[in-house]
Structures are given as structure tokens and as C-alpha cells.
Design a protein around this motif. Structure first.
Motif, short mmCIF file in Angstrom:
data_model
loop_
_atom_site.label_atom_id
_atom_site.label_comp_id
_atom_site.label_asym_id
_atom_site.label_seq_id
_atom_site.Cartn_x
_atom_site.Cartn_y
_atom_site.Cartn_z
N GLY A 1 2.71 -5.10 -6.24
CA GLY A 1 3.50 -4.54 -6.40
C GLY A 1 4.34 -2.98 -7.30
O GLY A 1 3.19 -2.03 -7.22
N MET A 2 5.12 -2.19 -6.11
CA MET A 2 5.40 -0.64 -5.93
C MET A 2 7.27 -0.57 -6.83
O MET A 2 8.08 -1.88 -6.39
N ASN A 3 6.87 -0.16 -7.94
CA ASN A 3 8.42 0.17 -8.09
C ASN A 3 8.75 2.10 -7.47
O ASN A 3 8.76 2.14 -6.50
N ALA A 4 10.27 1.66 -7.60
CA ALA A 4 10.86 2.91 -6.74
C ALA A 4 10.22 4.33 -7.40
O ALA A 4 9.95 5.45 -6.31
N LEU A 5 9.22 4.32 -7.79
CA LEU A 5 8.84 5.96 -8.50
C LEU A 5 7.69 6.08 -8.19
O LEU A 5 7.21 6.79 -7.72
N GLY A 6 7.49 4.79 -7.09
CA GLY A 6 5.64 4.65 -5.97
C GLY A 6 4.83 4.06 -6.33
O GLY A 6 3.77 4.73 -6.04
N TRP A 7 4.91 4.17 -8.50
CA TRP A 7 3.91 3.53 -9.09
C TRP A 7 3.41 2.25 -8.44
O TRP A 7 3.98 1.47 -8.12
N VAL A 8 2.44 1.85 -8.30
CA VAL A 8 1.80 0.48 -7.72
C VAL A 8 0.70 0.33 -8.78
O VAL A 8 -0.39 0.33 -9.39
N ALA A 9 1.08 -1.95 -8.95
CA ALA A 9 0.68 -2.30 -9.42
C ALA A 9 -0.11 -3.56 -8.46
O ALA A 9 -0.07 -3.40 -7.36
N ALA A 10 -1.68 -4.06 -9.54
CA ALA A 10 -2.72 -3.80 -8.24
C ALA A 10 -4.01 -4.45 -9.23
O ALA A 10 -3.46 -4.55 -10.41
N TYR A 11 -5.30 -4.83 -8.94
CA TYR A 11 -5.89 -5.73 -9.40
C TYR A 11 -6.79 -4.68 -8.73
O TYR A 11 -7.13 -4.70 -7.20
N ALA A 12 -8.22 -4.19 -8.80
CA ALA A 12 -9.81 -3.79 -8.55
C ALA A 12 -10.36 -4.61 -8.20
O ALA A 12 -10.95 -5.12 -9.80
N SER B 1 -8.60 -9.75 -14.92
CA SER B 1 -6.95 -9.54 -15.32
C SER B 1 -6.84 -9.39 -13.48
O SER B 1 -7.35 -8.18 -12.86
N GLN B 2 -5.25 -9.71 -13.23
CA GLN B 2 -4.39 -9.22 -12.11
C GLN B 2 -3.28 -8.83 -12.32
O GLN B 2 -2.63 -9.65 -12.79
N ALA B 3 -2.41 -7.63 -11.95
CA ALA B 3 -1.45 -7.15 -11.93
C ALA B 3 -0.72 -7.06 -10.25
O ALA B 3 -0.82 -7.17 -9.75
N TYR B 4 0.20 -8.12 -11.00
CA TYR B 4 1.48 -8.35 -10.17
C TYR B 4 2.61 -7.14 -9.44
O TYR B 4 3.07 -7.45 -8.27
N GLY B 5 3.53 -6.91 -10.35
CA GLY B 5 4.67 -5.93 -10.63
C GLY B 5 4.47 -5.29 -11.50
O GLY B 5 3.85 -5.59 -12.87
N ILE B 6 5.17 -4.27 -11.18
CA ILE B 6 5.49 -3.22 -11.56
C ILE B 6 7.27 -3.13 -11.66
O ILE B 6 7.50 -2.97 -10.59
N ASN B 7 7.85 -2.52 -12.96
CA ASN B 7 8.85 -1.87 -13.14
C ASN B 7 9.25 -0.59 -12.88
O ASN B 7 8.41 0.34 -13.23
N ASP B 8 10.36 -0.13 -12.90
CA ASP B 8 10.94 1.52 -13.64
C ASP B 8 10.29 1.79 -14.55
O ASP B 8 10.24 3.88 -14.31
N ALA B 9 10.26 1.16 -15.82
CA ALA B 9 10.11 1.39 -16.76
C ALA B 9 8.58 1.43 -16.95
O ALA B 9 8.09 1.94 -17.94
N GLY B 10 8.01 1.07 -15.65
CA GLY B 10 5.74 0.76 -16.01
C GLY B 10 5.82 -0.33 -16.35
O GLY B 10 4.30 0.19 -16.94
N ASP C 1 2.86 -2.89 -20.97
CA ASP C 1 3.77 -1.50 -21.12
C ASP C 1 2.23 -0.29 -21.75
O ASP C 1 1.52 -1.13 -22.33
N PRO C 2 2.40 0.71 -21.80
CA PRO C 2 1.90 1.78 -22.38
C PRO C 2 1.54 1.93 -24.01
O PRO C 2 0.99 2.54 -24.58
#
Length: 87
Positions: free
Chosen positions: A7-18, A48-57, A76-77
Motif C-alpha cells: 500500500g502507499m500513503n499520500a506522502l508516497g511512502w510504500v508499505a511492502a514486504y521483501a 512479516s508482510q506489510a499491507y498498508g501505511i497511513n500518512d502518520a507512517g 509505528d516508529p
């Protein structure tokens, strides 16, 4: 190294898994630098697998724990990866 977009947030950060070696790990990708942040795994887990990210990271996804059960997580960070539910 190869990965999958979650997934991608409005800031362009992408949640993914590698795929890193024999393990899949949740990552967040910085749109400016292209650098990825390894989000880790749940305690005792091997993937682990990331599927979504919001604008707060903040990131949501799934991973396993010792014993192999799958669990939803919230990352979260400040607090890192936390278990949400077992399924």
C-alpha cells in the motif's frame, strides 16, 4: 532482494514486504531516497508482510510468532511492531 507492494500513503511512502534470503520481512520505502526501513518481525516470528501505511507512517500487516500462528500487527516508529489479533 525482491519485494511486493502492499500500500502507499499520500506522502508516497510504500508499505511492502521483501524476500531477503529465505525470509520475508515487512518494509516501508521512502519515496525520496528509495531506502527501505526493515520493520522487523513479531516476537519469535520468522516472517512479516506489510499491507498498508497511513500518512502518520503507521503500518499494518501480518506475521507469524513462535509456534507458527499468524497474527495481525500494527507498527509505528516509536513502539515498533505490536500484535493486534491471532487468526
Amino acid at each position: 532482494f525482491f519485494g511486493w507492494h502492499g500500500g502507499m500513503n499520500a506522502l508516497g511512502w510504500v508499505a511492502a514486504y521483501a524476500q531477503v534470503g529465505s525470509s520475508q520481512v515487512a518494509i516501508a520505502i521512502n519515496p525520496i531516497t528509495g531506502q527501505s526501513v526493515n520493520l522487523g518481525t513479531l516476537p519469535g516470528g520468522s516472517f512479516s508482510q506489510a499491507y498498508g501505511i497511513n500518512d502518520a507512517g503507521q503500518v499494518v500487516g501480518r506475521g507469524n510468532v513462535s509456534g507458527g500462528s499468524l497474527q495481525a500487527f500494527f507498527w509505528d516508529p516509536v513502539n515498533g511492531m505490536q500484535t493486534l489479533a491471532t487468526y
